[in-house]
Scaffold this motif. Structure first.
Motif, PDB file in Angstrom:
ATOM      1  N   THR A 161       1.007  -1.416   0.551  1.00 38.41           N
ATOM      2  CA  THR A 161       0.163   0.137  -0.037  1.00 38.41           C
ATOM      3  C   THR A 161       0.629   0.698   0.320  1.00 38.41           C
ATOM      4  N   ALA A 162       2.511   1.130  -0.008  1.00 36.35           N
ATOM      5  CA  ALA A 162       2.986   2.077   0.266  1.00 36.35           C
ATOM      6  C   ALA A 162       2.532   3.171  -0.985  1.00 36.35           C
ATOM      7  N   GLN A 163       2.854   2.978  -1.923  1.00 30.51           N
ATOM      8  CA  GLN A 163       2.224   4.274  -3.324  1.00 30.51           C
ATOM      9  C   GLN A 163       0.613   4.468  -3.900  1.00 30.51           C
ATOM     10  N   THR A 164      -0.116   3.948  -2.527  1.00 30.92           N
ATOM     11  CA  THR A 164      -1.175   3.925  -2.828  1.00 30.92           C
ATOM     12  C   THR A 164      -2.446   5.232  -2.519  1.00 30.92           C
ATOM     13  N   PRO A 165      -2.396   6.402  -4.024  1.00 31.56           N
ATOM     14  CA  PRO A 165      -2.817   7.010  -3.166  1.00 31.56           C
ATOM     15  C   PRO A 165      -3.673   7.681  -2.258  1.00 31.56           C
ATOM     16  N   ILE A 166      -3.665   8.948  -1.187  1.00 27.30           N
ATOM     17  CA  ILE A 166      -4.583   8.974  -0.005  1.00 27.30           C
ATOM     18  C   ILE A 166      -5.091  10.461   0.215  1.00 27.30           C
ATOM     19  N   LEU A 167      -6.146  10.640  -0.265  1.00 25.34           N
ATOM     20  CA  LEU A 167      -6.962  11.690   0.343  1.00 25.34           C
ATOM     21  C   LEU A 167      -7.642  11.408   1.767  1.00 25.34           C
ATOM     22  N   PHE A 168      -6.260  12.665   2.032  1.00 28.88           N
ATOM     23  CA  PHE A 168      -7.002  12.981   3.818  1.00 28.88           C
ATOM     24  C   PHE A 168      -8.006  14.287   3.833  1.00 28.88           C
ATOM     25  N   MET A 169      -9.104  13.780   3.920  1.00 29.14           N
ATOM     26  CA  MET A 169     -10.006  14.883   5.084  1.00 29.14           C
ATOM     27  C   MET A 169      -9.973  14.842   6.552  1.00 29.14           C
ATOM     28  N   SER A 170     -10.222  16.407   6.983  1.00 36.30           N
ATOM     29  CA  SER A 170     -10.346  17.021   8.267  1.00 36.30           C
ATOM     30  C   SER A 170     -11.277  18.120   8.490  1.00 36.30           C
ATOM     31  N   THR A 171     -11.637  18.169   9.929  1.00 36.42           N
ATOM     32  CA  THR A 171     -12.392  18.732   9.367  1.00 36.42           C
ATOM     33  C   THR A 171     -11.418  20.290  10.831  1.00 36.42           C
ATOM     34  N   GLN A 172     -10.781  20.265  11.166  1.00 35.33           N
ATOM     35  CA  GLN A 172      -9.081  20.877  11.172  1.00 35.33           C
ATOM     36  C   GLN A 172      -8.808  21.416  10.433  1.00 35.33           C
ATOM     37  N   ASP A 173      -8.176  22.558  10.257  1.00 32.62           N
ATOM     38  CA  ASP A 173      -7.603  24.193   9.646  1.00 32.62           C
ATOM     39  C   ASP A 173      -6.365  23.111   8.793  1.00 32.62           C
ATOM     40  N   ILE A 174      -6.636  23.400   7.134  1.00 34.42           N
ATOM     41  CA  ILE A 174      -5.570  22.429   6.563  1.00 34.42           C
ATOM     42  C   ILE A 174      -4.451  23.158   6.383  1.00 34.42           C
ATOM     43  N   GLY A 175      -4.597  24.567   6.734  1.00 35.76           N
ATOM     44  CA  GLY A 175      -3.146  25.335   6.672  1.00 35.76           C
ATOM     45  C   GLY A 175      -2.307  24.227   8.075  1.00 35.76           C
ATOM     46  N   VAL A 176      -2.789  24.211   8.778  1.00 39.67           N
ATOM     47  CA  VAL A 176      -2.328  24.159  10.038  1.00 39.67           C
ATOM     48  C   VAL A 176      -1.759  22.516   9.486  1.00 39.67           C
ATOM     49  N   ILE A 177      -3.094  21.894   9.279  1.00 39.82           N
ATOM     50  CA  ILE A 177      -2.095  20.238   8.889  1.00 39.82           C
ATOM     51  C   ILE A 177      -1.156  19.836   8.192  1.00 39.82           C
ATOM     52  N   LYS A 178      -1.494  21.169   6.635  1.00 47.47           N
ATOM     53  CA  LYS A 178      -0.012  20.968   5.535  1.00 47.47           C
ATOM     54  C   LYS A 178       1.385  21.507   6.195  1.00 47.47           C
ATOM     55  N   ASN A 179       1.563  21.342   7.283  1.00 42.63           N
ATOM     56  CA  ASN A 179       2.880  22.606   8.433  1.00 42.63           C
ATOM     57  C   ASN A 179       2.998  20.872   9.782  1.00 42.63           C
ATOM     58  N   THR A 180       2.067  19.804   9.382  1.00 38.99           N
ATOM     59  CA  THR A 180       2.586  19.170   9.755  1.00 38.99           C
ATOM     60  C   THR A 180       3.959  18.239   9.177  1.00 38.99           C
ATOM     61  N   ALA A 181       4.702  17.595  10.220  1.00 33.56           N
ATOM     62  CA  ALA A 181       5.393  16.332   8.550  1.00 33.56           C
ATOM     63  C   ALA A 181       4.244  14.942   8.496  1.00 33.56           C
TER      64      ALA A 181
ATOM     65  N   ASN B 131      -1.009  12.146  -0.152  1.00 29.34           N
ATOM     66  CA  ASN B 131      -1.421  13.087  -1.481  1.00 29.34           C
ATOM     67  C   ASN B 131      -1.799  14.084  -1.726  1.00 29.34           C
ATOM     68  N   ALA B 132      -3.265  14.507  -1.273  1.00 27.88           N
ATOM     69  CA  ALA B 132      -3.330  15.311  -0.689  1.00 27.88           C
ATOM     70  C   ALA B 132      -4.714  15.708   0.582  1.00 27.88           C
ATOM     71  N   LEU B 133      -5.379  17.167   0.712  1.00 22.19           N
ATOM     72  CA  LEU B 133      -5.567  17.231   1.736  1.00 22.19           C
ATOM     73  C   LEU B 133      -7.001  18.213   1.697  1.00 22.19           C
ATOM     74  N   ILE B 134      -8.174  17.696   1.898  1.00 19.46           N
ATOM     75  CA  ILE B 134      -9.650  18.559   1.494  1.00 19.46           C
ATOM     76  C   ILE B 134     -10.407  18.656   3.695  1.00 19.46           C
ATOM     77  N   THR B 135     -11.093  19.527   3.351  1.00 19.16           N
ATOM     78  CA  THR B 135     -11.823  20.079   4.884  1.00 19.16           C
ATOM     79  C   THR B 135     -13.227  19.375   4.419  1.00 19.16           C
ATOM     80  N   LYS B 136     -13.140  18.988   5.550  1.00 18.88           N
ATOM     81  CA  LYS B 136     -14.622  18.664   5.632  1.00 18.88           C
ATOM     82  C   LYS B 136     -15.634  19.626   6.835  1.00 18.88           C
ATOM     83  N   PRO B 137     -16.974  20.121   6.159  1.00 18.89           N
ATOM     84  CA  PRO B 137     -17.573  18.704   5.037  1.00 18.89           C
ATOM     85  C   PRO B 137     -17.242  19.344   3.860  1.00 18.89           C
ATOM     86  N   ILE B 138     -16.753  18.284   3.289  1.00 22.23           N
ATOM     87  CA  ILE B 138     -16.350  18.270   1.472  1.00 22.23           C
ATOM     88  C   ILE B 138     -17.229  19.265   0.852  1.00 22.23           C
ATOM     89  N   ASP B 139     -16.869  19.744  -0.141  1.00 22.75           N
ATOM     90  CA  ASP B 139     -16.601  20.510  -1.358  1.00 22.75           C
ATOM     91  C   ASP B 139     -17.285  19.493  -2.756  1.00 22.75           C
TER      92      ASP B 139
END
Length: 127
Positions: A72-92, A98-106
């Motif tokens: 599963t190492a190469q399987t793309p991951i779409l990550f959803m969060s209710t938290q601020d995506i800007g903050v999440i992007k700055n984490t290790a 592969n991609a981050l989106i906010t919830k509720p989803i657009d």
């Protein structure tokens, strides 16, 4: 194409699954990170959609386990969060997905990410 959806919120799972089914995708759902990890190890998915905050194993823990598994190492991951995506992007941990989106989803943004990640995965597998 098979897609795994991992979220502890049943209405969200159903909504995402219906969006995917409307577009001809097959999907499997998991109710938490551990359930998602087990399902990811039992079958091959072209995309894994993961919620951030879940009981038993959160989304980043699941992503880390998926990246450590050769199947599963190469399987793309779409990550959803209710938290601020800007903050999440700055984490290790953000490097695990592969991609981050906010919830509720657009819905349009969500489907756009799904198609882009599946397209990238298909191109990667054909190399």
């Amino acid at each position: 194409m098979q897609i795994l959806i991992v979220d502890d919120n049943n209405p969200v799972l159903e909504h995402i699954q219906s969006l995917l089914i409307e577009r001809g995708f097959e999907s499997v759902t998991a109710s938490n990170g551990l359930d998602g990890l087990e399902k990811a190890q039992q079958s091959h998915y072209q995309l894994i959609i993961i919620d951030h905050l879940m009981p038993i194993m959160n989304g980043f823990q699941l992503a880390k386990n998926l990246r450590q598994n050769p199947n599963t190492a190469q399987t793309p991951i779409l990550f959803m969060s209710t938290q601020d995506i800007g903050v999440i992007k700055n984490t290790a941990e953000a490097a695990l997905v592969n991609a981050l989106i906010t919830k509720p989803i657009d819905e349009n943004e969500f489907i756009s990410h799904v198609y882009r990640l599946l397209d990238q995965n298909t191109q990667h597998q054909s190399l």
